[in-house]
Design an enzyme around this catalytic site. Structure first.
Site, PDB file in Angstrom:
ATOM      1  N   CYS A   2     -15.442  -3.344   7.916  1.00  0.00           N
ATOM      2  CA  CYS A   2     -16.572  -3.807   8.704  1.00  0.00           C
ATOM      3  C   CYS A   2     -16.387  -5.310   8.976  1.00  0.00           C
ATOM      4  O   CYS A   2     -15.740  -6.009   8.198  1.00  0.00           O
ATOM      5  CB  CYS A   2     -17.922  -3.626   8.047  1.00  0.00           C
ATOM      6  SG  CYS A   2     -18.310  -1.932   7.616  1.00  0.00           S
ATOM      7  N   ARG A  27     -11.146  -4.715  11.471  1.00  0.00           N
ATOM      8  CA  ARG A  27     -11.782  -4.493  10.169  1.00  0.00           C
ATOM      9  C   ARG A  27     -12.591  -3.197  10.128  1.00  0.00           C
ATOM     10  O   ARG A  27     -13.107  -2.806   9.080  1.00  0.00           O
ATOM     11  CB  ARG A  27     -12.741  -5.655   9.865  1.00  0.00           C
ATOM     12  CG  ARG A  27     -12.044  -6.968   9.740  1.00  0.00           C
ATOM     13  CD  ARG A  27     -11.383  -7.074   8.405  1.00  0.00           C
ATOM     14  NE  ARG A  27     -10.611  -8.274   8.274  1.00  0.00           N
ATOM     15  CZ  ARG A  27      -9.976  -8.617   7.171  1.00  0.00           C
ATOM     16  NH1 ARG A  27     -10.027  -7.859   6.116  1.00  0.00           N
ATOM     17  NH2 ARG A  27      -9.274  -9.710   7.127  1.00  0.00           N
ATOM     18  N   TRP A  78     -17.163   0.176   9.778  1.00  0.00           N
ATOM     19  CA  TRP A  78     -16.320   1.240   9.223  1.00  0.00           C
ATOM     20  C   TRP A  78     -17.267   2.044   8.347  1.00  0.00           C
ATOM     21  O   TRP A  78     -17.735   1.557   7.317  1.00  0.00           O
ATOM     22  CB  TRP A  78     -15.174   0.648   8.402  1.00  0.00           C
ATOM     23  CG  TRP A  78     -14.227   1.681   7.886  1.00  0.00           C
ATOM     24  CD1 TRP A  78     -13.173   2.242   8.551  1.00  0.00           C
ATOM     25  CD2 TRP A  78     -14.245   2.289   6.582  1.00  0.00           C
ATOM     26  NE1 TRP A  78     -12.543   3.161   7.746  1.00  0.00           N
ATOM     27  CE2 TRP A  78     -13.165   3.204   6.536  1.00  0.00           C
ATOM     28  CE3 TRP A  78     -15.054   2.160   5.460  1.00  0.00           C
ATOM     29  CZ2 TRP A  78     -12.877   3.978   5.423  1.00  0.00           C
ATOM     30  CZ3 TRP A  78     -14.772   2.933   4.339  1.00  0.00           C
ATOM     31  CH2 TRP A  78     -13.696   3.818   4.325  1.00  0.00           C
ATOM     32  N   ASN A 104     -21.941  -5.839   5.101  1.00  0.00           N
ATOM     33  CA  ASN A 104     -20.687  -5.227   4.649  1.00  0.00           C
ATOM     34  C   ASN A 104     -20.848  -4.933   3.177  1.00  0.00           C
ATOM     35  O   ASN A 104     -21.424  -5.748   2.443  1.00  0.00           O
ATOM     36  CB  ASN A 104     -19.504  -6.190   4.792  1.00  0.00           C
ATOM     37  CG  ASN A 104     -19.076  -6.367   6.228  1.00  0.00           C
ATOM     38  OD1 ASN A 104     -19.634  -5.758   7.142  1.00  0.00           O
ATOM     39  ND2 ASN A 104     -18.077  -7.215   6.422  1.00  0.00           N
ATOM     40  N   GLY A 105     -20.290  -3.810   2.726  1.00  0.00           N
ATOM     41  CA  GLY A 105     -20.387  -3.467   1.310  1.00  0.00           C
ATOM     42  C   GLY A 105     -21.177  -2.181   1.142  1.00  0.00           C
ATOM     43  O   GLY A 105     -21.439  -1.461   2.116  1.00  0.00           O
ATOM     44  N   GLU A 479       6.825   3.538   1.288  1.00  0.00           N
ATOM     45  CA  GLU A 479       6.320   2.657   2.346  1.00  0.00           C
ATOM     46  C   GLU A 479       6.580   3.271   3.735  1.00  0.00           C
ATOM     47  O   GLU A 479       5.700   3.294   4.589  1.00  0.00           O
ATOM     48  CB  GLU A 479       6.980   1.272   2.218  1.00  0.00           C
ATOM     49  CG  GLU A 479       6.862   0.352   3.413  1.00  0.00           C
ATOM     50  CD  GLU A 479       5.444  -0.109   3.726  1.00  0.00           C
ATOM     51  OE1 GLU A 479       4.511   0.243   2.979  1.00  0.00           O
ATOM     52  OE2 GLU A 479       5.274  -0.801   4.736  1.00  0.00           O
ATOM     53  N   LYS A 483       3.557   4.367   6.291  1.00  0.00           N
ATOM     54  CA  LYS A 483       3.448   3.785   7.631  1.00  0.00           C
ATOM     55  C   LYS A 483       3.409   4.873   8.685  1.00  0.00           C
ATOM     56  O   LYS A 483       2.623   4.826   9.610  1.00  0.00           O
ATOM     57  CB  LYS A 483       4.651   2.878   7.861  1.00  0.00           C
ATOM     58  CG  LYS A 483       4.549   1.474   8.164  1.00  0.00           C
ATOM     59  CD  LYS A 483       3.689   0.440   7.664  1.00  0.00           C
ATOM     60  CE  LYS A 483       2.675   0.596   6.611  1.00  0.00           C
ATOM     61  NZ  LYS A 483       2.531  -0.576   5.775  1.00  0.00           N
ATOM     62  N   GLU A 486       0.040   6.765   8.513  1.00  0.00           N
ATOM     63  CA  GLU A 486      -1.073   5.909   8.923  1.00  0.00           C
ATOM     64  C   GLU A 486      -1.262   5.859  10.430  1.00  0.00           C
ATOM     65  O   GLU A 486      -2.375   5.929  10.917  1.00  0.00           O
ATOM     66  CB  GLU A 486      -0.770   4.468   8.463  1.00  0.00           C
ATOM     67  CG  GLU A 486      -1.692   3.935   7.430  1.00  0.00           C
ATOM     68  CD  GLU A 486      -1.418   2.474   7.093  1.00  0.00           C
ATOM     69  OE1 GLU A 486      -0.247   2.039   7.095  1.00  0.00           O
ATOM     70  OE2 GLU A 486      -2.385   1.763   6.811  1.00  0.00           O
ATOM     71  N   HIS A 502      13.498  18.874  -7.868  1.00  0.00           N
ATOM     72  CA  HIS A 502      12.417  19.314  -8.766  1.00  0.00           C
ATOM     73  C   HIS A 502      11.248  19.906  -7.985  1.00  0.00           C
ATOM     74  O   HIS A 502      10.174  20.109  -8.537  1.00  0.00           O
ATOM     75  CB  HIS A 502      11.952  18.150  -9.641  1.00  0.00           C
ATOM     76  CG  HIS A 502      13.023  17.650 -10.553  1.00  0.00           C
ATOM     77  ND1 HIS A 502      13.508  18.379 -11.612  1.00  0.00           N
ATOM     78  CD2 HIS A 502      13.758  16.509 -10.535  1.00  0.00           C
ATOM     79  CE1 HIS A 502      14.466  17.705 -12.221  1.00  0.00           C
ATOM     80  NE2 HIS A 502      14.638  16.570 -11.578  1.00  0.00           N
ATOM     81  N   LYS A 601      -8.518  -2.440   8.292  1.00  0.00           N
ATOM     82  CA  LYS A 601      -7.755  -3.451   7.566  1.00  0.00           C
ATOM     83  C   LYS A 601      -8.652  -3.942   6.430  1.00  0.00           C
ATOM     84  O   LYS A 601      -9.843  -4.118   6.632  1.00  0.00           O
ATOM     85  CB  LYS A 601      -7.463  -4.602   8.534  1.00  0.00           C
ATOM     86  CG  LYS A 601      -6.491  -5.623   8.013  1.00  0.00           C
ATOM     87  CD  LYS A 601      -5.109  -5.244   8.418  1.00  0.00           C
ATOM     88  CE  LYS A 601      -4.070  -6.220   7.973  1.00  0.00           C
ATOM     89  NZ  LYS A 601      -2.747  -5.569   7.935  1.00  0.00           N
TER      90      LYS A 601
END
Ligand code: AGP
Length: 606
Positions: A2, A27, A78, A104-105, A479, A483, A486, A502, A601
């Site tokens: 947010c 954000r 968000w 926010n929060g 990574e 990526k 995402e 395995h 983000k």
């Protein structure tokens, strides 16, 4: 997570706020809203819309609501509590539409507070936890907004960064923070409040970070906070946070990876001494000599940097190192003593889980070090000492150059700790000299972007991918997979090469490609065995190999080459094609590269 913008000062036009809010869209981008004081009407106007900031801007234009006056507050959301729609978007207001706030929060006791307020006669219209704040402030409001905010916040459990305005106490904006970043941007004749410095950068580079439990009262000509606070200079410029000629921030940031390496090593290498200079650690240098165990804690991509750091620090500095993700570490009972130091790694320095782990360690008296990209962030303020990655602003949700900055910083720390201990001068010199060569080598890798784009197009219709690697490149497998998922929404997993047999091997067939990170290192031959195992099951393979390795071409379908470097530094080069592969795959699939669905983000909620 947010974005908040608040403004009070000479500018009367809400479009200025929209422009600042756009720089926070990374954000969170489920919905957006604005509330502004109109001085002619002596009223506050509110517009909020589901979807991107464009929708909000259009709705404001169509509303015919004149914007002449301030303060104003804006928010890009968000979603946590309540669906993604106009009603749950911020700002939220009280029963009489006199008090408006953005938050926010998470208000953890919102259900209990809401029930109480409903019994007292308050009418709610959304499912959003934030709405309880506006009703609580209404409950305590007796003409002075900051007093009402102060009283309301005493009843709240959870986290908040908030900005509040009221038409009954105009000419004032109240901001408060608890565990959710909030800063003031100070300029002549105007003061901004924002959750992120990018929002204020076109107005001012002078900022003051609010601390937990602080309340700031902003007026056009001044601001008031109980405590005297340092003004911090934002180190980057507005231009650096622009896309320039690039189609996406992510591509720009990948192309800046060589620069991120240069910035991270600038002024820090001492080649003749095989040593590095890390000014941020000078205050704890002596204590660090006593440390015999390291804990590395981070989330997401930063945790893969940590995992690579574990290999580096154990092999070259000889310090037993353990890594964990913030969200688990905070609930473990880590066994620490005076000789343990914890290193927290976070691009934003605001990740809630990483911060919670940091606070837990501080509580136990453990030395807390930080690696972050954000000067003045909560993490940098709460750690005992640390090293900045200096990667510059990273806007794309998918972290790329900041990750490279973290890897480089961990390599620097390895030399630093190693030379404090048993690392020989020649080994220190070798690592330092290889580090200095990396920017050029990274540029060389980037030159292959057109070939990587072709490979990405070739595989774009596959629905699943394995990424495999060993030792230093096992974290790169994770990574690369993160990526890809995402931003392309394809299923991808990073697996340690040795783990294939395995279980993971069961999925291999002609439609299930594997990206094998196989530089010519100490585990190369083992990786070749894995390649054979996949090929025997008809799985397509893309290999990342060291220049000059011609043999591998006969074993795999496609090869991307990286230049030779020290084994411990290979991840810094091998991850560049992985970033490009994810990027070009997502472009080929027409995805929203910089703002992938459901993500944001900087995850400032638990
Ligand atoms: C990376 O591409 C992600 N968007 C995410 O995993 C990120 O690295 C993670 O949330 C940690 O963020 P931080 O570095 O700001 O703490």
């Amino acid at each position: 997570m947010c974005g908040i913008v608040g403004y009070i000062g000479k500018n009367q036009d809400i479009r200025m706020g929209i422009e600042a809010l756009r720089r926070l869209e990374y954000r969170g981008y489920d919905s957006a809203g604005a509330a502004w004081y109109n001085s002619d009407k002596k009223d506050i106007f509110l517009v909020k819309k589901a979807g991107r900031i464009d929708n909000l801007e259009k709705a404001i234009q169509e509303s015919n609501l004149v914007s002449s006056g301030n303060p104003f507050i804006l928010h890009t959301r968000w979603a946590t509590h309540g669906g993604v729609d106009d009603i749950n978007a911020h700002p939220h207001s009280d029963c009489k539409n006199e008090i408006f706030l953005v938050h926010n929060g998470i208000i953890e006791n919102y259900q209990e507070l809401k029930e109480k307020l409903i019994k007292e006669g308050h009418k709610f219209c959304s499912q959003c936890d934030t709405e309880v704040l506006s009703h609580l402030i209404e409950k305590y409001f007796q003409g002075n907004l900051e007093e009402a905010v102060r009283k309301a916040l005493k009843e709240v459990r959870g986290t908040y960064g908030l900005a509040v305005i009221s038409k009954k106490d105009p000419g004032k904006l109240v901001a408060a923070r608890l565990s959710s970043p909030l800063l003031l941007g100070i300029n002549q004749d105007e003061i901004l409040v924002a959750s992120d410095p990018s929002a204020v950068i076109t107005h001012t580079r002078q900022v003051i970070n609010l601390d937990d439990n602080e309340i700031a009262v902003l007026k056009p000509e001044n601001f008031f906070i109980l405590k005297e606070k340092p003004v911090i200079q934002i180190e980057w410029t507005a231009e650096e946070a622009q896309k320039g000629d690039y189609p996406h921030f992510m591509l720009k940031e990948i192309m800046e990876e060589p620069e991120a390496i240069e910035n991270a090593i600038r002024g820090r290498l001492i080649p003749e001494e095989g040593q590095v200079k890390l000014g941020g650690l000078s205050s704890v240098e002596k204590k660090l000599r006593e440390i015999n165990r390291l804990l590395l804690v981070a989330c997401g991509t930063a945790s893969y940097a940590a995992r690579t750091g574990e290999y580096m620090l154990e092999e070259y500095a000889g310090i037993p190192t353990e890594i964990d993700i913030g969200s688990e570490f905070r609930y473990r009972k880590p066994i620490v003593d005076k000789k343990t130091a914890a290193i927290f790694i976070s691009q934003s320095g605001e990740t809630a889980d990483t911060l919670a782990a940091l606070r837990e360690m501080k509580e136990k008296g453990t030395m807390a070090l930080g690696i972050t990209n954000a000067v003045g962030s909560t993490q940098s303020r709460e750690t005992d000492a640390g090293v900045y990655t200096r990667s510059g602003p990273e806007i794309a949700v998918a972290s790329t150059k900041a990750f490279i900055g973290q890897l480089i910083t961990l390599a620097l720390l390895t030399v630093y700790f190693g030379r404090q201990r048993d690392m020989a001068l020649v080994m220190g010199q070798r690592i330092v000299s290889e580090l200095a060569k990396l920017p050029e080598l990274a540029r060389k890798v980037l030159k292959q972007a057109p070939e990587i784009e072709k490979i990405a197009k070739k595989y774009k219709d596959c629905k699943n991918f394995w990424f495999i690697g060993r030792k230093y490149n096992y974290p790169m497998a994770m990574e690369g997979a993160l990526k890809l998922k995402e931003i392309s929404y394809l299923h991808a997993e990073g697996v340690a090469s040795g783990e294939l047999k395995h279980g993971a091997l069961a999925l291999i067939d002609e439609n299930f490609p594997t990206i094998v990170i196989s530089p010519s290192d100490s585990v190369y031959e083992k990786t070749i065995s894995n390649i054979q195992e996949i090929k025997a099951r008809k799985g397509p393979i893309i290999a990342i190999a060291t220049e000059g390795n011609e043999e591998i071409k006969n074993l795999v379908d496609d090869v991307i080459y990286i230049p030779k470097t020290l084994e411990m530094l290979t991840p810094i080069l091998s991850v560049i094609p992985l970033h490009l592969f994810a990027y070009y795959t997502a472009v080929a699939l027409g995805k929203d590269i910089d703002k992938p669905r459901n993500l944001a983000k900087s995850v400032t909620v638990e």
